[in-house]
Structures are given as C-alpha cells and as structure tokens.
Design a protein around this motif. Structure first.
Motif, mmCIF file in Angstrom:
data_model
loop_
_atom_site.group_PDB
_atom_site.id
_atom_site.type_symbol
_atom_site.label_atom_id
_atom_site.label_comp_id
_atom_site.label_asym_id
_atom_site.label_seq_id
_atom_site.Cartn_x
_atom_site.Cartn_y
_atom_site.Cartn_z
ATOM 1 N N VAL A 194 0.732 -1.370 0.053
ATOM 2 C CA VAL A 194 -0.109 0.071 -0.212
ATOM 3 C C VAL A 194 0.909 1.280 -0.220
ATOM 4 O O VAL A 194 0.534 2.073 -0.788
ATOM 5 N N ALA A 195 1.789 1.173 0.737
ATOM 6 C CA ALA A 195 2.912 2.476 0.663
ATOM 7 C C ALA A 195 3.509 2.480 -0.433
ATOM 8 O O ALA A 195 3.578 3.928 -1.116
ATOM 9 N N LEU B 151 4.345 3.684 11.957
ATOM 10 C CA LEU B 151 3.953 2.550 11.759
ATOM 11 C C LEU B 151 3.772 1.887 10.291
ATOM 12 O O LEU B 151 3.608 0.781 10.158
ATOM 13 N N ALA B 152 3.857 3.102 9.490
ATOM 14 C CA ALA B 152 4.147 2.363 8.010
ATOM 15 C C ALA B 152 5.415 1.677 7.419
ATOM 16 O O ALA B 152 6.411 2.040 8.360
ATOM 17 N N ARG B 153 5.353 0.859 6.480
ATOM 18 C CA ARG B 153 6.578 0.448 6.141
ATOM 19 C C ARG B 153 6.689 0.520 4.700
ATOM 20 O O ARG B 153 5.727 0.351 4.019
ATOM 21 N N HIS C 285 12.066 -1.491 -0.202
ATOM 22 C CA HIS C 285 13.465 -0.782 -0.652
ATOM 23 C C HIS C 285 13.191 0.222 -1.884
ATOM 24 O O HIS C 285 13.570 1.179 -1.971
ATOM 25 N N GLN C 286 12.342 -0.459 -2.972
ATOM 26 C CA GLN C 286 11.888 0.185 -3.951
ATOM 27 C C GLN C 286 11.136 1.531 -3.592
ATOM 28 O O GLN C 286 11.177 2.748 -4.182
ATOM 29 N N GLY C 287 10.351 1.391 -2.746
ATOM 30 C CA GLY C 287 9.400 2.483 -2.301
ATOM 31 C C GLY C 287 10.327 3.584 -1.764
ATOM 32 O O GLY C 287 9.886 4.774 -1.939
ATOM 33 N N VAL C 288 11.300 3.327 -0.815
ATOM 34 C CA VAL C 288 12.310 4.493 -0.370
ATOM 35 C C VAL C 288 13.076 5.020 -1.582
ATOM 36 O O VAL C 288 12.963 6.304 -1.520
ATOM 37 N N ASP D 241 3.854 6.134 -5.410
ATOM 38 C CA ASP D 241 3.671 5.959 -6.768
ATOM 39 C C ASP D 241 2.697 7.015 -7.266
ATOM 40 O O ASP D 241 2.658 7.418 -8.548
ATOM 41 N N MET D 242 1.613 7.405 -6.735
ATOM 42 C CA MET D 242 0.898 8.529 -6.899
ATOM 43 C C MET D 242 1.525 9.881 -7.067
ATOM 44 O O MET D 242 1.133 10.845 -7.865
ATOM 45 N N GLY D 243 2.603 10.053 -6.361
ATOM 46 C CA GLY D 243 3.436 11.038 -6.416
ATOM 47 C C GLY D 243 2.674 12.497 -5.990
ATOM 48 O O GLY D 243 3.168 13.627 -6.168
ATOM 49 N N GLU D 244 1.563 12.234 -5.000
ATOM 50 C CA GLU D 244 1.240 13.353 -4.234
ATOM 51 C C GLU D 244 1.869 13.720 -2.897
ATOM 52 O O GLU D 244 1.810 13.068 -2.106
ATOM 53 N N ILE D 245 2.595 14.924 -3.093
ATOM 54 C CA ILE D 245 3.509 15.210 -1.921
ATOM 55 C C ILE D 245 2.898 15.159 -0.757
ATOM 56 O O ILE D 245 3.369 14.827 0.350
#
Length: 403
Positions: free
Chosen positions: A130-131, A151-153, A156-159, A136-140
């Motif tokens: 989900v993160a 508590l969000a995770r 590696h690609q997400g970071v 990916d939506m790019g909404e700042i």
C-alpha cells in the motif's frame, strides 16, 4: 489525477423514516456473528444494502459506514462501495476499521480522491504494498503523511522512489532521514541535492567505518593479488573496502609529482585537466571528480581532502581554485567555506573514505551504456534491471545528462 464521478445518487426529497430504519436493520444483520448467520445470508443482505446505499443520502451512508467499521469480515462489495464514497463516509472506515485488506485500500487509493489517500497514509500499520502504491501516485501531501507515520512500512523500491521525489521536493528530505528503512545507497544519492543541515545528518548517520569489512576480508587481498586481480567483481569490491585511497599507479602517468602538487597547482585556477588529474591521483574516476568539484555546497571537497589524507589547507586551496569567495566585502570568513571546513574537521578519515568510495562506485562504475540511455530517456520502467549503484547513478546524474 481527477476525482472519479460519484456512483451515488443525490436525491432531493427528504428520505422517509422507513428507509433509515431499514438501512439500520440491514447493517445490523450484516454485523451478526458467524454463529447467527452464514456466509451466503450475509452476502445476500450485503447485496441488498449496497443497492439501497446507492440511493441513500450521505448522512445515511455515513451511519452505515460507522456501524460497519468494526466488522472483522465485511463483504467486499460493501466495503469497496463505502471506501469510494465521499470522504465523510469513507473516513469512518479508513480511520476506525482495522480490518481493511491491502486489496481494499489499493482499490480505494486508485479510485478515490487525494484526501482518501491521505487518510490511508496515516492508518496504523500501512504495509509495503500500500505504501508503494501511495508513493507511486506522486502526491507530496500524501507522501509527507506517509513518512510521518511511524507504523508505515516502506519497501526498498518504495524508499528509492521517495528519494527520487526529494529532488524536486526538498521538504521530504528531513522526513525521509528519520526513516529506519533508509539505506546508505539512498542517502549518498540524496546528499547531492540535500541542504547543509540534511548533509550533516547524512554524514553523521551513514558515514560508517569499514573496519569490520577490512578485518573480514583482509586475507583475500593477497589471494586476489596472486591471481593478478583478474576477477573484475572481486577487484571492484576490494577497492571499496581497502584502506588505501590514493592511486599510486597514477603518479607514474601524471604530470604532477603527488596529489599535493596537483592541489597546489589547482589553487591558481582549477582547470578540467587538473581536476581530472586530482581525480586519478585520489583514486577516483573523472566523473566522480567532476560531480565533487561542481557541487554548489562544497562539502564533497572536504570529504575528498579528508579521505585522501590532504591537510586542512587543501580545502582552502581547492575552494580558491574554484573561484569561490573566502571572505565577504568586510573581510569576514565566508560562511560556506567555514561550513565546509567544519565538515573536514568533524569526519574521520576512514568514514570519509566510505563516502568517497561509495560515490565513486555509484557515479562511475555503474555507468553502463544501458544506464546512460536510461538516464537520458528517463527509463524508470526498466529500473529493476539495474543494481543498487546503477540506480544511485541514475538518480544522481539524471540532470547532468539533460534528463
């Protein structure tokens, strides 16, 4: 992204009391425990409730959503309908329901509004899938909320995707630096466009010693030497680990007798040729040297000098050679130069070498023809084909190649 058209009708007439009573009773039936109602009966009731909710007013839909928020096994058609509803309705589930699946949340974030996505970002225990979708939506504003959610995770690609966003959204950098998922491969790339405070944090947190690595592979150097350094993979890794920073072999080909001589010559004006010689003598590729000398902040110069054993005066010499002011009109020392000298004083030699070698590894050895093409073309779809240093180079150098 434009908000989707609401699937709900907007009736004008005041809804009759019988409708409110019926909606409440149907919601009560859906919430019955498994001992009182079987799956097929629950699904049938949910289907009827969905049809009624499509015609219900927003207040009625909100009441049903609140009633169902704590249900552990909500029928899929019902939960997706309510999650796509107006924020006032969906909020009851997004804020209070702990049992929404990743599939439900992903369906919501792609089909609803930015405020829906922000509410998802602040939920307890947002998972990697989900993160990543939210990033990916790019909404700042959504990414900011997600980074603040302890508590969000992140994967590696997400970071890595957030690191890419920080280049044009520097406000994200401080938040990202607090995340436990951030790795040196991310931080060393982000360093190039981070401000002075963020750079100081990166150096304090990620400029680590290589002592453990050196102890672990100390005997491998002799083995590789006996083999004539034939294996390029081993050679590259050992070059990163070894204690010696300067390239002794480069002296024989250089017009300068030493790195110190090259720096002394540079203080009268750093030319491209002198910059390349300093890079070679310092054990760097010219690409890395160019990135260091063209950096606006100047901290990489301090890293270069400390890692190669140059004295503090060498920082001033290179600063002067780059035609940067050492004092202002009143003779007060330049804040920029003072900051860079502070970096030189604060970092240990071994840790400076770690930073310098990672830059050299990521900014030069990773520049394959395929990566260069990706940098020029903005080929982020193929990013999984690249290694960690290659992706670092893509992020750090994309602007230098006119992306």
């Amino acid at each position: 992204m434009t908000d989707p058209i609401s699937p709900f009708a907007k009736p004008i007439a005041v809804p009759p009391k019988s409708r409110a009573a019926l909606l409440k009773r149907l919601a009560d039936v859906v919430c019955l425990p498994a001992s009182r109602i079987n799956a097929f009966e629950r699904a049938m009731c949910a289907d009827l409730l969905v049809e009624m909710l499509r015609e219900a007013v927003v207040e009625e839909r909100e009441k049903v959503a609140r009633r169902l928020a704590n249900l552990s096994d909500m029928p899929g058609s019902l939960v997706r309908l309510l999650l796509r509803d107006e924020v006032v309705v969906a909020r009851a589930l997004l804020e209070n329901s702990p049992n929404l699946s990743d599939a439900d949340l992903i369906d919501c974030l792609y089909q609803a509004t930015q405020e829906h996505r922000r509410l998802i970002a602040i939920r307890r225990g947002v998972g990697e899938v989900v993160a990543d979708a939210l990033v990916d939506m790019g909404e700042i504003p959504v990414v900011e909320a997600l980074l603040r959610n302890e508590l969000a995770r992140f994967s590696h690609q997400g970071v890595e995707n957030v690191v890419a966003l920080t280049r044009d959204n520097p406000g994200l950098i401080a938040l990202l630096l607090k995340r436990a998922e951030l790795r040196p491969s991310h931080a060393y790339v982000m360093f190039w466009w981070a401000d002075a405070e963020a750079r100081r944090t990166i150096l304090q947190r990620f400029a680590v010693s290589r002592e453990i690595l050196q102890e672990a592979v100390g005997d491998v150097f002799a083995v590789a030497s006996e083999e004539g350094w034939q294996d390029p993979l081993s050679r590259k890794a050992l070059q990163f680990i070894e204690r010696r920073q300067r390239n002794r072999a480069a002296i024989a080909k250089s017009p300068f007798d030493s790195l110190e001589d090259a720096v002394a010559a540079a203080q009268n004006g750093l030319t491209r040729e002198t910059a390349e010689e300093i890079s070679y003598l310092a054990g760097l590729k010219p690409m890395t040297g160019a990135k260091i000398f063209t950096d606006a902040g100047g901290e990489p110069i301090a890293i270069l000098c400390k890692a190669t054993g140059l004295p503090r005066a060498a920082v001033r010499a290179l600063w002067r050679g780059l035609r940067r002011p050492e004092t202002d009109a009143e003779g007060v020392p330049s804040p920029g130069l003072e900051r860079v000298l502070g970096v030189f004083d604060a970092i240990a030699v071994d840790r400076a070498q770690t930073v310098l070698r990672y830059w050299n590894w990521s900014l030069s050895s990773a520049l394959t023809p395929a990566l260069l093409k990706a940098i020029r073309d903005g080929d982020t779809d193929a990013i999984d084909e690249y290694s960690v240093p290659q992706r670092a180079a893509m992020l750090a150098l994309s602007r230098d190649f006119g992306r």
